[in-house]
Design a protein around this motif. Structure first.
Motif, PDB file in Angstrom:
ATOM      1  N   GLN A 154       0.834  -1.221   0.000  1.00 10.97           N
ATOM      2  CA  GLN A 154       0.000   0.000   0.000  1.00 10.97           C
ATOM      3  C   GLN A 154       0.860   1.258   0.000  1.00 10.97           C
ATOM      4  OE1 GLN A 154      -3.470   0.436   2.460  1.00 10.97           O
ATOM      5  NE2 GLN A 154      -3.785  -1.766   2.567  1.00 10.97           N
ATOM      6  N   LYS A 155       2.015   1.176   0.651  1.00 12.99           N
ATOM      7  CA  LYS A 155       2.905   2.345   0.691  1.00 12.99           C
ATOM      8  C   LYS A 155       3.437   2.634  -0.723  1.00 12.99           C
ATOM      9  CE  LYS A 155       7.265   3.696   2.946  1.00 12.99           C
ATOM     10  NZ  LYS A 155       8.372   3.138   3.767  1.00 12.99           N
ATOM     11  N   ILE A 156       3.850   1.564  -1.424  1.00 11.07           N
ATOM     12  CA  ILE A 156       4.367   1.764  -2.787  1.00 11.07           C
ATOM     13  C   ILE A 156       3.250   2.315  -3.678  1.00 11.07           C
ATOM     14  CG2 ILE A 156       5.439   0.640  -4.780  1.00 11.07           C
ATOM     15  CD1 ILE A 156       6.533  -1.509  -2.874  1.00 11.07           C
ATOM     16  N   ALA A 157       2.056   1.725  -3.556  1.00  9.13           N
ATOM     17  CA  ALA A 157       0.937   2.162  -4.403  1.00  9.13           C
ATOM     18  C   ALA A 157       0.570   3.616  -4.113  1.00  9.13           C
ATOM     19  CB  ALA A 157      -0.270   1.255  -4.187  1.00  9.13           C
ATOM     20  N   ALA A 180       0.165   8.825  -6.125  1.00 11.89           N
ATOM     21  CA  ALA A 180       0.203  10.268  -5.809  1.00 11.89           C
ATOM     22  C   ALA A 180       1.184  10.988  -6.739  1.00 11.89           C
ATOM     23  CB  ALA A 180       0.593  10.459  -4.346  1.00 11.89           C
ATOM     24  N   MET A 181       2.304  10.335  -7.078  1.00  7.59           N
ATOM     25  CA  MET A 181       3.258  10.951  -8.019  1.00  7.59           C
ATOM     26  C   MET A 181       2.605  11.153  -9.383  1.00  7.59           C
ATOM     27  SD  MET A 181       6.808   8.863  -7.289  1.00  7.59           S
ATOM     28  CE  MET A 181       7.766   9.648  -8.612  1.00  7.59           C
ATOM     29  N   ARG A 182       1.902  10.122  -9.855  1.00  5.77           N
ATOM     30  CA  ARG A 182       1.284  10.222 -11.190  1.00  5.77           C
ATOM     31  C   ARG A 182       0.206  11.305 -11.203  1.00  5.77           C
ATOM     32  NH1 ARG A 182       1.258   4.002 -13.655  1.00  5.77           N
ATOM     33  NH2 ARG A 182       3.446   3.609 -13.166  1.00  5.77           N
ATOM     34  N   HIS A 183      -0.565  11.375 -10.122  1.00  2.76           N
ATOM     35  CA  HIS A 183      -1.593  12.422 -10.063  1.00  2.76           C
ATOM     36  C   HIS A 183      -0.951  13.810  -9.988  1.00  2.76           C
ATOM     37  CE1 HIS A 183      -4.411   9.111  -9.069  1.00  2.76           C
ATOM     38  NE2 HIS A 183      -5.307   9.922  -9.616  1.00  2.76           N
ATOM     39  N   PHE A 184       0.124  13.912  -9.251  1.00  2.00           N
ATOM     40  CA  PHE A 184       0.789  15.218  -9.116  1.00  2.00           C
ATOM     41  C   PHE A 184       1.336  15.674 -10.478  1.00  2.00           C
ATOM     42  CE2 PHE A 184       4.474  17.925  -7.772  1.00  2.00           C
ATOM     43  CZ  PHE A 184       3.775  18.847  -7.012  1.00  2.00           C
ATOM     44  N   ALA A 185       1.921  14.725 -11.211  1.00  5.14           N
ATOM     45  CA  ALA A 185       2.445  15.058 -12.544  1.00  5.14           C
ATOM     46  C   ALA A 185       1.306  15.560 -13.448  1.00  5.14           C
ATOM     47  CB  ALA A 185       3.110  13.830 -13.167  1.00  5.14           C
ATOM     48  N   GLU A 186       0.145  14.884 -13.374  1.00  6.87           N
ATOM     49  CA  GLU A 186      -1.008  15.310 -14.187  1.00  6.87           C
ATOM     50  C   GLU A 186      -1.462  16.713 -13.802  1.00  6.87           C
ATOM     51  OE1 GLU A 186      -2.445  14.389 -17.007  1.00  6.87           O
ATOM     52  OE2 GLU A 186      -0.684  13.101 -16.830  1.00  6.87           O
ATOM     53  N   PRO A 239     -10.345   3.973  -5.567  1.00  8.53           N
ATOM     54  CA  PRO A 239      -9.275   4.128  -6.556  1.00  8.53           C
ATOM     55  C   PRO A 239      -9.827   4.529  -7.928  1.00  8.53           C
ATOM     56  CG  PRO A 239      -8.986   2.101  -5.313  1.00  8.53           C
ATOM     57  CD  PRO A 239     -10.326   2.656  -4.933  1.00  8.53           C
ATOM     58  N   ASP A 240      -9.265   5.551  -8.556  1.00  7.67           N
ATOM     59  CA  ASP A 240      -9.658   5.923  -9.916  1.00  7.67           C
ATOM     60  C   ASP A 240      -8.815   5.105 -10.897  1.00  7.67           C
ATOM     61  OD1 ASP A 240      -7.155   7.036  -9.875  1.00  7.67           O
ATOM     62  OD2 ASP A 240      -7.807   9.110 -10.151  1.00  7.67           O
ATOM     63  N   GLU A 241      -8.913   5.454 -12.193  1.00  2.09           N
ATOM     64  CA  GLU A 241      -8.233   4.632 -13.202  1.00  2.09           C
ATOM     65  C   GLU A 241      -6.710   4.620 -12.997  1.00  2.09           C
ATOM     66  OE1 GLU A 241      -9.866   5.591 -17.088  1.00  2.09           O
ATOM     67  OE2 GLU A 241      -8.090   4.559 -17.912  1.00  2.09           O
ATOM     68  N   THR A 242      -6.151   5.798 -12.687  1.00  4.03           N
ATOM     69  CA  THR A 242      -4.692   5.870 -12.479  1.00  4.03           C
ATOM     70  C   THR A 242      -4.293   4.980 -11.304  1.00  4.03           C
ATOM     71  OG1 THR A 242      -4.718   8.145 -13.265  1.00  4.03           O
ATOM     72  CG2 THR A 242      -2.803   7.486 -11.969  1.00  4.03           C
ATOM     73  N   THR A 243      -5.040   5.079 -10.225  1.00  2.00           N
ATOM     74  CA  THR A 243      -4.702   4.259  -9.048  1.00  2.00           C
ATOM     75  C   THR A 243      -4.871   2.778  -9.365  1.00  2.00           C
ATOM     76  OG1 THR A 243      -5.364   6.073  -7.620  1.00  2.00           O
ATOM     77  CG2 THR A 243      -5.182   3.920  -6.584  1.00  2.00           C
ATOM     78  N   ASP A 270      -1.378  -6.291   2.961  1.00  3.25           N
ATOM     79  CA  ASP A 270      -2.470  -6.469   1.998  1.00  3.25           C
ATOM     80  C   ASP A 270      -2.571  -5.256   1.089  1.00  3.25           C
ATOM     81  OD1 ASP A 270      -2.999  -8.669   3.537  1.00  3.25           O
ATOM     82  OD2 ASP A 270      -4.670  -7.729   4.634  1.00  3.25           O
ATOM     83  N   LEU A 271      -2.878  -5.523  -0.170  1.00  6.64           N
ATOM     84  CA  LEU A 271      -3.115  -4.408  -1.094  1.00  6.64           C
ATOM     85  C   LEU A 271      -4.625  -4.157  -1.239  1.00  6.64           C
ATOM     86  CD1 LEU A 271      -1.644  -2.414  -2.923  1.00  6.64           C
ATOM     87  CD2 LEU A 271      -1.662  -4.126  -4.733  1.00  6.64           C
ATOM     88  N   GLU A 272      -5.404  -5.233  -1.064  1.00  9.36           N
ATOM     89  CA  GLU A 272      -6.867  -5.080  -1.167  1.00  9.36           C
ATOM     90  C   GLU A 272      -7.326  -4.071  -0.106  1.00  9.36           C
ATOM     91  OE1 GLU A 272      -6.248  -8.807   0.159  1.00  9.36           O
ATOM     92  OE2 GLU A 272      -4.936  -8.278  -1.509  1.00  9.36           O
ATOM     93  N   GLY A 273      -8.357  -3.344  -0.455  1.00 11.31           N
ATOM     94  CA  GLY A 273      -8.889  -2.387   0.525  1.00 11.31           C
ATOM     95  C   GLY A 273      -8.127  -1.071   0.510  1.00 11.31           C
ATOM     96  N   PHE A 274      -7.247  -0.887  -0.497  1.00  9.80           N
ATOM     97  CA  PHE A 274      -6.499   0.375  -0.575  1.00  9.80           C
ATOM     98  C   PHE A 274      -7.492   1.530  -0.646  1.00  9.80           C
ATOM     99  CE2 PHE A 274      -4.620   3.891  -2.849  1.00  9.80           C
ATOM    100  CZ  PHE A 274      -3.307   3.937  -2.421  1.00  9.80           C
ATOM    101  N   GLY A 275      -7.385   2.455   0.294  1.00  6.60           N
ATOM    102  CA  GLY A 275      -8.357   3.565   0.302  1.00  6.60           C
ATOM    103  C   GLY A 275      -7.713   4.898   0.608  1.00  6.60           C
ATOM    104  N   TRP A 276      -6.386   5.017   0.366  1.00  6.91           N
ATOM    105  CA  TRP A 276      -5.683   6.269   0.691  1.00  6.91           C
ATOM    106  C   TRP A 276      -6.026   7.371  -0.308  1.00  6.91           C
ATOM    107  CZ3 TRP A 276      -3.327   6.631   5.230  1.00  6.91           C
ATOM    108  CH2 TRP A 276      -2.878   5.463   5.858  1.00  6.91           C
ATOM    109  N   ALA A 277      -5.991   8.597   0.178  1.00  6.51           N
ATOM    110  CA  ALA A 277      -6.103   9.759  -0.712  1.00  6.51           C
ATOM    111  C   ALA A 277      -4.831   9.824  -1.550  1.00  6.51           C
ATOM    112  CB  ALA A 277      -6.232  11.034   0.123  1.00  6.51           C
TER     113      ALA A 277
END
Ligand SMILES: Cc1cc2nc3c(=O)[nH]c(=O)nc-3n(C[C@H](O)[C@H](O)[C@H](O)COP(=O)(O)OP(=O)(O)OC[C@H]3O[C@@H](n4cnc5c(N)ncnc54)[C@H](O)[C@@H]3O)c2cc1C
Ligand code: SF4
Length: 509
Positions: A46-49, A54-60, A200-204, A221-228
């Protein structure tokens, strides 16, 4: 020719970052997802994701503002997977006149940066990270002035310097610290806030697939990822916290409850640490809520102290004590980290709960980290390097500058007291007072030694016995050692025998 190539790291996702100020039309922002960073320790998926998304969204977001962004993804076949390698490739692509960066959060990367100017044969400007209240230089001056020997002195100085919760020269409400009001156990039936999660949106989604494919053998666990993953979402999470949780944050700051992973905590440290939120806006919003009468003073002060006080303090300690801070081992602790930290079965309900939330959420709140998983590692004499690595791997908010002082100093007392005046060693009765874990535990809290006794009980006394020489003259531990000295030889033998049987296997006394 590109005027400036501005490298933005994964924990520098802040529009007002120093490396992004005075951005010109001919400048290029470089962002790179490199394997060295995702794999130098086995981070929770979850930390890597969170960081990659967040990096990809920031770039956008930057592109949406007309900024030219050169973005290298983790699965780019030409990716060299190191900052130095990617910077060198980008210099070839853009032919910049100079490189601009903001100082990193980690000594390891700071050292790398020192080589870039000669490696690239280009001027490399390293700017201060002004997202903190106290710069590295300002903290070093406070060290010289003797104002950092304890967090509390530093915190008061920061209150004075910022004017936060101040009335003239004194603290509002007449006290600097309302901790005495902040140690309540959770009353039965108290309604807990429903915590905000982000779909999660498409990028996430793409990032989650990438992470699932590459890092499925990491703990967590990666399931349940719900971070902003965007600033807007992080701001929504902050508003939710201030409105629904902060009013009660102070009272139950130290409480723990089975099955309740977040209680009234902020759950904002990953956003602060990667730059989606800034420390000043978070503290100012909390202070404003108190001024508006929406939040009591003990809650606002308790929360602000964590950020203006502890967060800034541990960063200052990190940068003034590095390199070499991690090399000390004051209590000579050497034991290997027990397998239960990686999810192996344990009868200890408290450990199971705290490691469970860590696995599910890449999160555990402060008291779980300090008084359960941390306390156990301290009492069991786990080697500091091993427990430090565990904390760095398993939490979404874990970055070296904040994780290392908290574990090495606050939890393990491996620095001999630079960060905290005494270790937070506690027996099972503390955990029982602050949680509902013990009722359903298969160990018996009331038994002090033996196979069915709560391990925290005999490990606590065993810790004092083993460390009497190192800690016996610590004034803040006077009462603890006075009680130890009342124990006769037979009782001491039962304690050390139980600790040995539990930690190393073998005969129970
Ligand atoms: C062993 C151990 C390891 C820790 N490792 C980290 C880590 O890697 N990264 C990290 O950000 N925090 C770490 N902390 C501090 C603290 O536990 C987390 O910041 C907090 O649990 C994050 O959850 P929250 O946002 O809900 O915090 P809240 O309880 O809501 O507190 C508000 C904010 O205060 C700040 N804060 C509180 N305590 C500390 C502290 N001791 N040091 C620094 N900031 C603090 C955080 O930014 C946090 O978001 C650690 C603490 C311990 C005891
Ligand atoms: S009895 Fe001891 S081991 Fe069990 S939950 Fe309580 S403190 Fe933890």
């Amino acid at each position: 020719m590109t005027e400036s190539l501005r490298l933005i790291l994964g924990d520098q996702l802040t529009r007002s970052l120093s490396a992004l100020s005075d951005l010109g039309e001919d400048d290029v922002v470089l962002m790179v997802e490199v394997g060295d960073e995702t794999s130098y320790v086995r981070h929770h998926p979850q930390k890597i994701a969170l960081i990659l998304s967040a990096m990809r969204h920031f770039a956008e977001e930057l592109r949406g503002r007309g900024v030219t962004v050169d973005y290298v993804t983790l699965d780019d076949p030409d990716n060299t997977h190191s900052f130095g390698g990617e910077l060198a490739r980008a210099v070839k692509r853009h032919d910049p006149a100079r490189v601009i960066v903001t100082e990193p959060g980690e000594w390891r990367v700071w050292e790398m940066m020192g080589d870039w100017e000669s490696d690239l044969d280009l001027p490399v400007e390293i700017r201060a990270d002004d997202r903190f209240y106290c710069s590295r230089d300002a903290f070093a001056e406070l060290v010289e002035a003797g104002k950092t020997t304890r967090m509390e002195y530093f915190y008061r100085e920061m209150r004075r310097r910022t004017g936060m919760l101040m009335e003239g020269d004194g603290p509002v409400g007449g006290d600097w610290n309302f901790d005495a009001e902040n140690r309540k156990a959770l009353p039965k039936g108290l309604e807990l806030p429903h915590r905000m999660r982000f779909r999660p949106d498409e990028t996430t989604q793409q990032v989650l697939e990438l992470v699932a494919a590459r890092f499925d053998n990491h703990f967590g666990d990666l399931e349940g990822f719900g971070w902003a993953v965007t600033r807007d979402e992080a701001l929504r999470a902050l508003r939710h916290f201030i409105k629904d949780c902060l009013p009660t944050f102070g009272d139950y700051q130290d409480a723990m409850k089975a099955g309740e992973d977040f209680l009234f905590h902020g759950v904002i440290s990953p956003y602060l640490n990667i730059g989606l939120l800034t420390a000043s806006e978070v503290c100012e919003k909390a202070a404003q809520a108190w001024q508006d009468g929406d939040v009591p003073l003990n809650a606002a002060e308790g929360f602000i102290r964590q950020i203006l006080g502890w967060r800034e303090f541990v960063r200052g300690i990190y940068w003034t004590e590095m390199p070499g801070y991690e090399d000390s081992n004051f209590l000579n602790a050497k034991r290997d980290l027990p397998e239960m930290y990686w999810g192996a079965e344990t009868r200890m309900r408290c450990m199971e709960e705290c490691i469970g939330t860590t696995r599910r959420n890449a999160y555990a709140h402060h008291i779980q980290r300090l008084m359960v998983t941390g306390n156990f590692a301290l009492l069991a004499g786990v080697a500091p390097r091993q427990i430090e690595r565990w904390y760095l791997e398993v939490y979404a908010d874990a970055f070296d500058w904040v994780e290392l002082p908290n574990v090495h100093g606050m939890v393990m007392h491996a620095d001999g007291g630079r960060l905290g005046s005494k270790p937070y060693a506690a027996s099972g009765s503390y955990i029982n007072r602050m949680s509902d874990y013990c009722g359903a535990c298969s160990y018996d809290l009331k038994q002090k030694t033996g196979e069915d006794a709560c391990p925290f009980n005999y490990l606590y006394w065993n810790f004092l016995i083993e460390n009497e020489e190192a800690l016996g003259d610590n004034q803040r531990m006077g009462l603890m050692f006075a009680n130890l000295r009342k124990k006769d030889k037979a009782e001491r033998d039962r304690i050390t025998g139980s600790a040995k049987a539990f930690l190393d296997g073998g005969e129970w006394p």
